[in-house]
Design a protein around this motif. Structure first.
Motif, short mmCIF file in Angstrom:
data_model
loop_
_atom_site.label_atom_id
_atom_site.label_comp_id
_atom_site.label_asym_id
_atom_site.label_seq_id
_atom_site.Cartn_x
_atom_site.Cartn_y
_atom_site.Cartn_z
N UNK A 266 -20.23 62.59 39.16
CA UNK A 266 -20.12 62.06 40.51
C UNK A 266 -18.70 61.59 40.81
N UNK A 267 -18.01 61.07 39.83
CA UNK A 267 -16.64 60.60 40.03
C UNK A 267 -15.70 61.77 40.30
N UNK A 268 -15.76 62.81 39.49
CA UNK A 268 -14.92 63.98 39.72
C UNK A 268 -15.20 64.60 41.09
N UNK A 269 -16.47 64.67 41.45
CA UNK A 269 -16.84 65.26 42.73
C UNK A 269 -16.32 64.43 43.89
N UNK A 270 -16.40 63.11 43.79
CA UNK A 270 -15.90 62.25 44.85
C UNK A 270 -14.40 62.43 45.04
N UNK A 271 -13.65 62.49 43.94
CA UNK A 271 -12.21 62.71 44.04
C UNK A 271 -11.91 64.03 44.73
N UNK A 272 -12.57 65.09 44.30
CA UNK A 272 -12.28 66.42 44.83
C UNK A 272 -12.68 66.56 46.30
N UNK A 273 -13.72 65.85 46.72
CA UNK A 273 -14.18 65.95 48.11
C UNK A 273 -13.37 65.09 49.07
N UNK A 274 -12.92 63.92 48.61
CA UNK A 274 -12.42 62.93 49.53
C UNK A 274 -10.92 62.62 49.40
N UNK A 275 -10.27 63.10 48.37
CA UNK A 275 -8.82 62.89 48.25
C UNK A 275 -8.12 64.13 48.80
N UNK A 276 -7.08 63.89 49.57
CA UNK A 276 -6.29 64.99 50.13
C UNK A 276 -5.85 65.93 49.01
N UNK A 277 -6.10 67.23 49.17
CA UNK A 277 -5.76 68.19 48.13
C UNK A 277 -4.28 68.18 47.78
N UNK A 278 -3.44 67.81 48.75
CA UNK A 278 -2.01 67.77 48.48
C UNK A 278 -1.61 66.69 47.50
N UNK A 279 -2.48 65.69 47.30
CA UNK A 279 -2.18 64.59 46.38
C UNK A 279 -3.18 64.52 45.24
N UNK A 280 -4.09 65.47 45.15
CA UNK A 280 -5.19 65.35 44.20
C UNK A 280 -4.74 65.38 42.75
N UNK A 281 -3.77 66.22 42.39
CA UNK A 281 -3.31 66.26 41.01
C UNK A 281 -2.65 64.94 40.62
N UNK A 282 -1.87 64.36 41.53
CA UNK A 282 -1.22 63.08 41.21
C UNK A 282 -2.25 61.95 41.08
N UNK A 283 -3.21 61.91 41.97
CA UNK A 283 -4.26 60.89 41.87
C UNK A 283 -5.05 61.07 40.57
N UNK A 284 -5.35 62.32 40.23
CA UNK A 284 -6.07 62.59 38.98
C UNK A 284 -5.26 62.15 37.77
N UNK A 285 -3.95 62.36 37.81
CA UNK A 285 -3.11 61.97 36.66
C UNK A 285 -3.05 60.46 36.52
N UNK A 286 -3.03 59.72 37.63
CA UNK A 286 -3.04 58.26 37.56
C UNK A 286 -4.37 57.77 36.99
N UNK A 287 -5.46 58.36 37.45
CA UNK A 287 -6.77 58.01 36.94
C UNK A 287 -6.86 58.30 35.43
N UNK A 288 -6.36 59.47 35.01
CA UNK A 288 -6.36 59.81 33.58
C UNK A 288 -5.50 58.85 32.78
N UNK A 289 -4.33 58.49 33.32
CA UNK A 289 -3.44 57.59 32.59
C UNK A 289 -4.10 56.25 32.34
N UNK A 290 -4.73 55.69 33.38
CA UNK A 290 -5.41 54.41 33.20
C UNK A 290 -6.51 54.51 32.15
N UNK A 291 -7.27 55.60 32.20
CA UNK A 291 -8.38 55.75 31.25
C UNK A 291 -7.88 55.94 29.83
N UNK A 292 -6.93 56.86 29.65
CA UNK A 292 -6.47 57.20 28.30
C UNK A 292 -5.65 56.08 27.67
N UNK A 293 -4.87 55.37 28.47
CA UNK A 293 -4.03 54.31 27.91
C UNK A 293 -4.85 53.17 27.33
N UNK A 294 -6.05 52.97 27.87
CA UNK A 294 -6.89 51.88 27.38
C UNK A 294 -7.48 52.17 26.01
N UNK A 295 -7.62 53.46 25.66
CA UNK A 295 -8.33 53.82 24.43
C UNK A 295 -7.60 53.34 23.18
#
Length: 400
Positions: free
Chosen positions: A323-352
């Protein structure tokens, strides 16, 4: 049908890539340990993969929004095939050197920083908005199945032929994936959302952060995932086998992990058909189930109950992730989607790694079961906390 659309080439590329990558952790661990005889070498190699991945994720997101994503994916997969092939060659020829394998692992981690944001965002280019949840569910189902089979196949291959050959298989998978991805329809590079007369990567990254913090439903959930990864991954990976093994033997932990994988697989398949009106509301409620396995571990429940709660945890992780991936892909502007995804990944991975480092000292001071229990409670609170924000509760599946 999803597999009769351009998504088919992407899916096949992901499939062969995942098949190889699922074998690599087992194969690399045994290959490096056999070649070096030193567990410290394995830790260094794994760190060499993770550090550039984290350091370059934001750059990878900016590149994924600046260049055609097909190009980014093909080049990154070709590079990954080359680096993994060289690792396999070094190991198969008996020329293991820590600095050499570490350098190749560093290059592979850097390439992965460009791969993950582009993979996540290209799905929105290939699939109609109404089919995004089905596409993500299909990918998640495949990933879960591969994660069940891959390590077992890798273990068999390591015994029969050695770890180097399993890594060579991963290299072949990356090259085959590049061939499939090259068949994706050509798409122009997304236009930057706020063009500057002298655009640059730093400007793109800064604009990505602006998009991230100004979407009211996005950052609360991303921060929740940061806390969840902080309190879950390390305690589960480290305290789980230790506490279960002490009480019921090492084989019991394998049973627990298998039931968790079954939960992931089953819920991923269900999400292919399930219609969810409010994806983040459903995802946060389901995601709280992930805390149940840590809480069960902290309460000292026996293997059967722990495995049952691990199954529920797998169900929760699958539902929340899709549901999270789908929400990002549906509602975030495609022109910024890779950058938003990278920020989300960075927050998740850095915590591990932070959680992995802290869990040992905390368990030594307060005991493993106590730490597991409180981490499980923190997990549940973090999973549900975003629901306090109305935009999270009210976000609907319909595109904006």
């Amino acid at each position: 049908m999803l597999l009769h659309s351009p998504f088919r080439s992407f899916y096949l590329g992901r499939l062969v890539s995942m098949l190889g990558s699922a074998m690599t952790p087992v194969a690399l661990a045994f290959a490096v340990l056999d070649a070096s005889g030193d567990a410290g070498h394995l830790g260094i190699v794994l760190a060499c993969q993770m550090v550039p991945h984290l350091a370059l994720l934001l750059v990878g997101g900016a590149v994924g929004d600046r260049l055609p994503r097909r190009t980014v994916l093909v080049v990154a997969h070709l590079g990954a095939g080359l680096t993994q092939g060289l690792v396999a060659l070094v190991l198969l020829t008996g020329n293991y050197r820590l600095w050499l394998v570490g350098a190749l692992a560093f290059a592979g981690g850097a390439l992965n920083a460009f791969t993950s944001p582009a993979q996540r965002s290209v799905v929105a280019e290939l699939v109609a908005p109404a089919d995004l949840q089905r596409a993500n569910a299909l990918l998640a189902t495949t990933r879960s199945a591969v994660l069940v089979l891959g390590p077992a196949v890798a273990g068999l291959l390591v015994v029969v032929a050695g770890g180097g050959w399993a890594i060579a298989g991963d290299a072949a998978g990356f090259l085959a994936a590049a061939a499939f991805l090259a068949r994706l329809p050509a798409a122009p590079a997304p236009a930057a959302p706020a063009p500057d007369r002298r655009p640059g990567l730093w400007r793109d990254i800064r604009d990505g952060w602006t998009v991230f913090v100004t979407i009211p439903w996005l950052w609360p959930v991303a921060l929740a995932y940061f806390v969840i990864n902080l309190v879950n991954t390390g305690p589960w990976q480290i305290l789980g086998p230790a506490l279960t093994g002490q009480r019921d033997g090492e084989a019991a932990w394998g049973v627990v992990l298998s039931l968790r994988a079954v939960g992931l697989l089953l819920m991923s398949a269900i999400m292919y058909r399930l219609v969810v009106r409010h994806p983040l509301r459903f995802g946060r409620l389901a995601g709280a189930l992930g805390a149940s396995s840590l809480i069960a571990l902290g309460l000292g429940l026996d293997t059967y109950w722990l495995a049952a709660f691990a199954f529920l945890g797998g169900v929760g992780f699958a539902a929340s992730g899709i549901t999270w991936d789908t929400a990002l892909q549906r509602h975030v502007d495609k022109a910024a989607l890779a950058r938003v995804s990278s920020i989300d990944d960075l927050l998740s991975f850095a915590a591990i790694p932070v959680g992995q480092v802290l869990v040992g000292p905390l368990a030594a001071r307060w005991g493993g079961t106590t730490v597991a229990l409180w981490c499980g409670i923190a997990f549940a609170v973090a999973a549900l906390a975003p629901l306090a924000a109305r935009p999270v509760r009210r976000l609907e599946s319909a595109t904006v």
